[in-house]
Enzyme design. Structure first.
Site, short mmCIF file in Angstrom:
data_model
loop_
_atom_site.label_atom_id
_atom_site.label_comp_id
_atom_site.label_asym_id
_atom_site.label_seq_id
_atom_site.Cartn_x
_atom_site.Cartn_y
_atom_site.Cartn_z
N LYS B 98 0.89 -1.16 0.00
CA LYS B 98 0.00 0.00 0.00
C LYS B 98 0.92 1.21 0.00
CE LYS B 98 -2.89 2.91 2.78
NZ LYS B 98 -3.79 3.15 3.90
N GLY B 159 -8.13 9.25 9.07
CA GLY B 159 -8.49 9.35 10.48
C GLY B 159 -9.49 10.44 10.81
N ALA B 185 -9.50 5.53 3.44
CA ALA B 185 -9.42 6.64 4.39
C ALA B 185 -10.65 7.54 4.40
CB ALA B 185 -8.18 7.52 4.16
N GLY B 186 -10.97 8.03 5.59
CA GLY B 186 -12.01 9.02 5.77
C GLY B 186 -13.34 8.49 6.28
N ASN B 207 -9.14 2.01 9.04
CA ASN B 207 -8.46 1.66 10.28
C ASN B 207 -9.13 2.35 11.48
OD1 ASN B 207 -5.02 1.11 11.19
ND2 ASN B 207 -6.67 1.50 12.58
N THR B 208 -9.03 3.70 11.50
CA THR B 208 -9.48 4.44 12.67
C THR B 208 -10.97 4.26 12.96
OG1 THR B 208 -7.79 6.06 12.13
CG2 THR B 208 -9.42 6.72 13.76
#
Lengths: 66, 257
Positions: B98, B159, B185-186, B207-208
């Site tokens: 990645k 995040g 992301a986001g 992830n977050t």
């Protein structure tokens, strides 16, 4: 002899092989990747690669990330 | 079955999850199980030489069950990212990466010029490159032309949990892309993941949103269901949007008329 390990100066008894250095540092060779003077080493060459005065070594592993 | 295929490798799940920011390895393991994900991202960092007491991340990941995707997070130049990718390949079990080349500290937006350069270098070295990029259709096409195995535009800053900020760009990228489209992301909550999939994304990477939730294991399950629901909705072909109502019940046969 002096080397640079992960950006910091380190005094070690040498010359040593990469495998011997990992043993000295108590690091499991199966869990890390190593860069020797900007060249990434194959695991199979840890035994035969010698570290010399002034060499730059990076030892990395996987950590949590996204 | 409806599988995700990237560079010839098949995944049953269209959800890709991270390993960062969990309160404990045990919570991470449970969240991964609940997510149903098969591909998980990891970061490459220097081993702590002075403190060897810390457990290794790999002690907690069954690599026979999960496919590891090393990232180059935190790299600010093409050179750093390429070095990190090479190290990740040696530390791991595959030539997948990645690819992240960050251009700005506060937004963590990518430096697309350096990203393209690093993509070309790594593709030439035989890597399967999955670049994290802005939601720019032109950049996505350039990455594809450079040999990227997928394009991974952000939905919002890493995040941030803001959800999909530019729906129209993702629609255009979907139309342009000949490689898998992964929204990376986001995402903040399940509806964001569902929306990404409804727009035609092939997968969502997060992830977050999971690790930072009050109950990461439950949120992981919510994300699994959202990704499946969004995918099914995309495949089902939604009804057109209309300004005014159309009755669902017959207008004939009403009592008293």
């Amino acid at each position: 002899m002096k080397i640079k390990l992960n950006g910091d100066p380190l005094e070690i008894a040498g010359p040593v092989t990469v495998s011997a250095l990992l043993t000295q540092l108590d690091i499991d060779a199966r869990r890390v990747a190593i860069e020797h003077n900007l060249m990434v080493l194959k695991r199979a060459s840890f035994d035969s690669t010698h570290i010399r005065e002034g060499d730059q070594i990076e030892i990395v592993n996987f950590v949590g990330g996204g | 079955m409806d599988h995700l295929v990237i560079a010839g490798k098949t995944f049953a799940s269209r959800l890709i999850v991270g390993t960062g920011k969990y309160s404990s390895p045990a919570v991470m393991v449970k969240a991964h199980e609940a997510s149903g994900a098969e591909m998980i991202t990891v970061a490459v960092r220097r081993v702590n030489i002075s403190d060897r007491s810390k457990e290794s991340l790999l002690d907690h990941i069954d690599t026979s069950k999960y496919f590891l995707l090393p990232n180059t997070a935190g790299c600010y130049t093409a050179d750093e990212a390429v070095r990190t990718a090479r190290l990740g390949r040696e530390a791991g079990l595959s030539n997948w990466v990645k690819l992240e080349v960050i251009g700005d500290e506060r937004t963590l937006f990518p430096d697309n010029v350096a990203l393209l350069e690093a993509t070309r270098t790594l593709v030439a070295e035989g890597f399967i490159v999955l670049p994290y990029t802005t939601d720019d259709p032109v950049v996505c096409r350039q990455l594809e032309d450079a040999g990227a195995a997928a394009v991974m535009p952000l939905g919002a800053p890493i995040g941030s949990g803001l959800g999909i900020q530019n729906v129209n760009n993702l629609r255009i990228i979907r139309e342009f892309a000949r490689v898998p489209l992964v929204v990376d992301a986001g995402v903040g909550t399940a509806s964001d993941a569902a929306l990404a999939m409804e727009l035609g994304a092939d997968a969502v990477l997060m992830n977050t949103a999971i690790a930072g939730a009050q109950d990461p294991v439950a949120m992981a399950e919510a994300m699994k269901l959202a990704v499946r629901a969004g995918r099914l909705a995309y495949q089902s072909g939604r009804i057109p949007r209309k300004m005014y109502a159309t009755a669902s019940s017959p207008i004939e046969g009403l009592v008293g008329r």
